[in-house]
Each structure stands twice: as structure tokens, then as C-alpha cells.
Scaffold this motif. Structure first.
Motif, PDB file in Angstrom:
ATOM      1  N   ASN A  59       0.930  -1.314   0.420  1.00  0.00           N
ATOM      2  CA  ASN A  59      -0.021   0.308   0.135  1.00  0.00           C
ATOM      3  C   ASN A  59       0.751   1.066   0.340  1.00  0.00           C
ATOM      4  OD1 ASN A  59      -1.635   2.021   0.144  1.00  0.00           O
ATOM      5  ND2 ASN A  59      -2.848   0.965   1.821  1.00  0.00           N
ATOM      6  N   SER A  60       0.719   2.176  -0.938  1.00  0.00           N
ATOM      7  CA  SER A  60       1.154   3.722  -0.862  1.00  0.00           C
ATOM      8  C   SER A  60       1.337   4.292   0.392  1.00  0.00           C
ATOM      9  CB  SER A  60       0.448   4.515  -2.301  1.00  0.00           C
ATOM     10  OG  SER A  60      -0.470   4.663  -0.991  1.00  0.00           O
ATOM     11  N   SER A  61       0.304   3.722   1.704  1.00  0.00           N
ATOM     12  CA  SER A  61       1.026   4.493   2.667  1.00  0.00           C
ATOM     13  C   SER A  61       1.782   4.011   3.317  1.00  0.00           C
ATOM     14  CB  SER A  61      -0.552   4.345   3.550  1.00  0.00           C
ATOM     15  OG  SER A  61      -0.820   3.161   3.495  1.00  0.00           O
ATOM     16  N   ARG A  81       3.593   7.599  -5.612  1.00  0.00           N
ATOM     17  CA  ARG A  81       2.827   8.926  -4.978  1.00  0.00           C
ATOM     18  C   ARG A  81       1.209   8.828  -6.566  1.00  0.00           C
ATOM     19  NH1 ARG A  81       7.120  11.249  -3.734  1.00  0.00           N
ATOM     20  NH2 ARG A  81       7.287  11.235  -1.511  1.00  0.00           N
ATOM     21  N   THR A  82       1.125   8.340  -7.684  1.00  0.00           N
ATOM     22  CA  THR A  82       1.130   8.754  -8.458  1.00  0.00           C
ATOM     23  C   THR A  82      -0.317   7.437  -8.601  1.00  0.00           C
ATOM     24  OG1 THR A  82       2.334   8.292 -10.303  1.00  0.00           O
ATOM     25  CG2 THR A  82       1.782   9.934  -9.806  1.00  0.00           C
ATOM     26  N   GLY A  83       0.510   6.682  -8.506  1.00  0.00           N
ATOM     27  CA  GLY A  83      -0.758   4.546  -8.343  1.00  0.00           C
ATOM     28  C   GLY A  83      -0.098   3.740  -9.799  1.00  0.00           C
ATOM     29  N   LYS A  84       1.256   4.821  -9.969  1.00  0.00           N
ATOM     30  CA  LYS A  84       1.849   3.868 -10.859  1.00  0.00           C
ATOM     31  C   LYS A  84       3.401   2.989  -9.876  1.00  0.00           C
ATOM     32  CE  LYS A  84       5.340   4.525 -14.722  1.00  0.00           C
ATOM     33  NZ  LYS A  84       6.008   5.393 -16.379  1.00  0.00           N
TER      34      LYS A  84
END
Length: 348
Positions: free
Chosen positions: A23-25, A79-82
Motif C-alpha cells: 500500500n502506498s501509505s 504517489r501517483t499510483g504507478k
């Protein structure tokens, strides 16, 4: 980010594995995006890029440090989901953080569930404790009620026995008083009869006394008459003692004197007898008067005793009424206690 000479992002190379669990978090980024330019060796394995025999270098898109391709085989969302390259160190740290977060969440969830269970258990425990206290209280109250009922029953039995004894004593007292009253009535009747007899005897005595008084009066009269007769005889004797000498027959004169003397002697004897009878009558009159006084005193005593008996009988009658009232009250008390005992047994 622009590409630098000698470095490649390698985001599109074959054999590259994207992470579906990160997860990016949970990903952190380095402070200097150009830090990889200064690196001469892999930030993961610390081997020089020249030693590996490859001029192609990569850098992690998260810590911005130079790494080998073999030390950065995973992708992770930025951060952009990529999905971009991530070194094994950042990947492992992210995995660890992810696992730690997941574990923490699970732990928080478990702790919350435990708290709920504890609350539920505490509530149930409190309820059980409350029920236990309530049951204990009810049992104690029941035991107290049983003990109180036993005490009241014993007290009632003792009181009943005491009341029965008192009733028996009262009945005996009433029988004794009744017997005393009957005896008093009989004695009163006997005394009344004796008083009537004494009054009749007094009447007789008074009659006899009056008769004796009349006799004494008659004797006094007879004595007076006899004294008058004696005086007359003496006068006659004296008159005959002065017989004139011309009496022709001396024998007749002597016989006459003898006859007069005999009459005087008889009169004196009769007078003595009358005086003696008078003295006897006086003595009898005094005795009768004394007996009369004694009889009157005895009658007064009997009458006073009769009054006392009447007062005693009145008092005994009042005592009997009071005892009857007490017996009635005691019977009502026994009935009340019996009803109370029956109610207590019903409650059991």
C-alpha cells in the motif's frame, strides 16, 4: 524524473514483479531525489557496479539510491499510483511496515474484541455476581424468615403454654372463689339464722326480765303488805298484852298469845323468804341484763362480720368478673397468635 547517464529506471524490463500487496501509505520516499548519482556501489548489496560486470545501473524510485537489477526486482505504486522500481531494502521495509500495520490492525481489532469480550464477561460476571449476591441475600432472608418463624412459633408455643397455665390457674381461682362464695353464703345464712335466734332469745329475755321486774314489784308489794300486817299484828299483840284483869279464862289468854306469836313468827319467816326471793330475782335480773348486753354485742359482732362478708363477697364478685375479662382477653390473644402462626406456616 529525468534519466541520468549510466542509470536506468528499468520499470518496463521483463521479469519485473509488481507488488499487489503493498500500500502506498506504507512506502516512504527519500529526501534527495538525486542521491543515486553519488552512489558507486549498490545500496542493497554494497557491491560496486563495476564488479558486477554490468554498466547498466538502476535506482530505487523510493529511496533514490543506486541499486543492481538483481537487488530491485519488485515494483510498488508511487504517489501517483504507478508501479515503479523498488529496491529490496525498501521493499522489505515496506513489507515489514505493511505486515506490522496489518498486525497492528489485527491486534487492535483483537484487542477491541477482547475488550468487548472483557466488557461482556465483566457484565456477565457482574450479572452473575449480582445474581449470586441476590441469591445469597434471598437465601439469607429465607433463613432469617425461617429462624424468625421458628422463633415466633416457639414464642407462640411458650405463650400458649403460659396462657394455658394462667387460664388453668384462673379457673382454679374461680372455682376456689365460687367455693368461698358458697361457703360465705352458707355461713351468712347460718349467721342470719343465729342472729334471728339470738334476737328471739333476746325478746324472750326481755320478756322474762319484764316478768321478773313485775315479780319483784309484786314481791315488794307483798313485802309491804306483810310489813303492814306485821305491824298490825304487833299492835294487836300489844293490845292483847294489855288484857285487863277481868279476863276470866287465863288459858284462853295464853293460847291467844301463843297464836299471835306464831303468826308473828310465820310473818317474819314469810318476810325473810320474800326478801331472799327478791335478792334472787335481783341477781337473775342483773344476770339477764348482762346476758342481754352480751347477746347484743354478739349480734353487733355478727352484723359487723356480715357486713365484712358482704364487702368481701362484693370484692370477690368484682375479682371474678375481672378474671373472666382476663380469660376472655387471653382467649382472644391465643386466637390471634394461632392465626399469626398459621399465616407464617402458609408463607413457608
Amino acid at each position: 524524473m529525468e534519466k541520468d547517464e549510466g542509470y536506468s529506471s528499468g520499470d518496463d524490463e521483463p521479469g519485473f514483479r509488481s507488488s499487489m500487496i503493498l500500500n502506498s501509505s506504507n512506502l516512504s520516499f527519500g529526501e534527495d531525489p538525486n542521491a543515486y548519482k553519488k552512489d558507486k556501489a549498490c545500496n542493497v548489496c554494497s557491491n560496486s557496479f563495476a564488479v558486477m560486470g554490468s554498466s547498466k545501473k538502476h535506482y530505487c524510485k523510493f529511496c533514490f539510491r543506486g541499486v543492481h537489477a538483481s537487488c530491485s526486482k519488485h515494483k510498488a505504486p508511487d504517489r501517483t499510483g504507478k508501479n515503479v522500481r523498488i529496491c529490496d531494502r525498501c521493499y522489505q521495509k515496506a513489507i515489514q511496515d505493511q505486515v506490522k500495520d496489518n498486525l497492528q490492525k489485527e491486534l487492535d481489532k483483537v484487542n477491541a474484541e477482547l475488550e468487548e469480550i472483557k466488557k461482556s464477561m465483566n457484565t456477565e460476571k457482574d450479572q452473575r455476581k449480582h445474581e449470586s449476591y441476590r441469591r445469597d441475600g434471598l437465601e439469607r432472608k429465607l433463613e432469617e424468615m425461617k429462624a424468625e418463624n421458628l422463633r415466633k412459633e416457639k414464642e407462640f408455643n411458650d405463650q400458649s403454654e403460659r396462657l394455658k397455665k394462667e387460664l388453668k390457674t384462673m379457673e382454679e381461682d374461680i372455682e376456689e372463689l365460687t367455693r368461698i362464695l358458697a361457703s360465705a353464703d352458707l355461713e351468712k345464712k347460718q349467721r342470719d339464722e343465729k342472729i334471728a335466734s339470738l334476737k328471739q332469745e333476746i325478746n324472750y329475755l326481755q320478756t322474762d326480765t319484764q316478768t321478773d321486774i313485775d315479780k319483784i314489784t309484786d314481791l315488794k308489794r307483798l313485802i309491804g303488805e306483810q310489813e303492814n300486817e306485821n305491824e298490825n299484828l304487833i299492835k294487836e299483840l300489844n293490845s292483847h298484852t294489855d288484857i285487863p284483869g277481868e279476863v276470866e279464862n287465863p288459858l284462853s289468854r295464853a293460847n291467844l298469845l301463843d297464836s299471835l306469836k306464831q303468826k308473828v313468827s310465820n310473818a317474819k319467816d314469810s318476810q325473810k323468804d320474800l326478801k331472799k326471793e327478791n335478792e334472787n330475782l335481783k341477781k337473775r335480773l342483773a344476770s339477764l341484763r348482762e346476758e342481754n348486753t352480751s347477746k347484743k354485742a354478739e349480734i353487733n359482732k355478727f352484723e359487723e362480720g356480715g357486713m365484712q362478708r358482704k364487702r368481701s363477697m362484693s370484692k370477690m364478685s368484682a375479682d371474678i368478673k375481672e378474671l373472666e375479662t382476663q380469660i376472655e382477653f387471653q382467649e382472644q390473644e391465643i386466637a390471634r397468635l394461632q392465626e399469626k402462626l398459621n399465616n407464617s406456616r402458609t408463607l413457608k
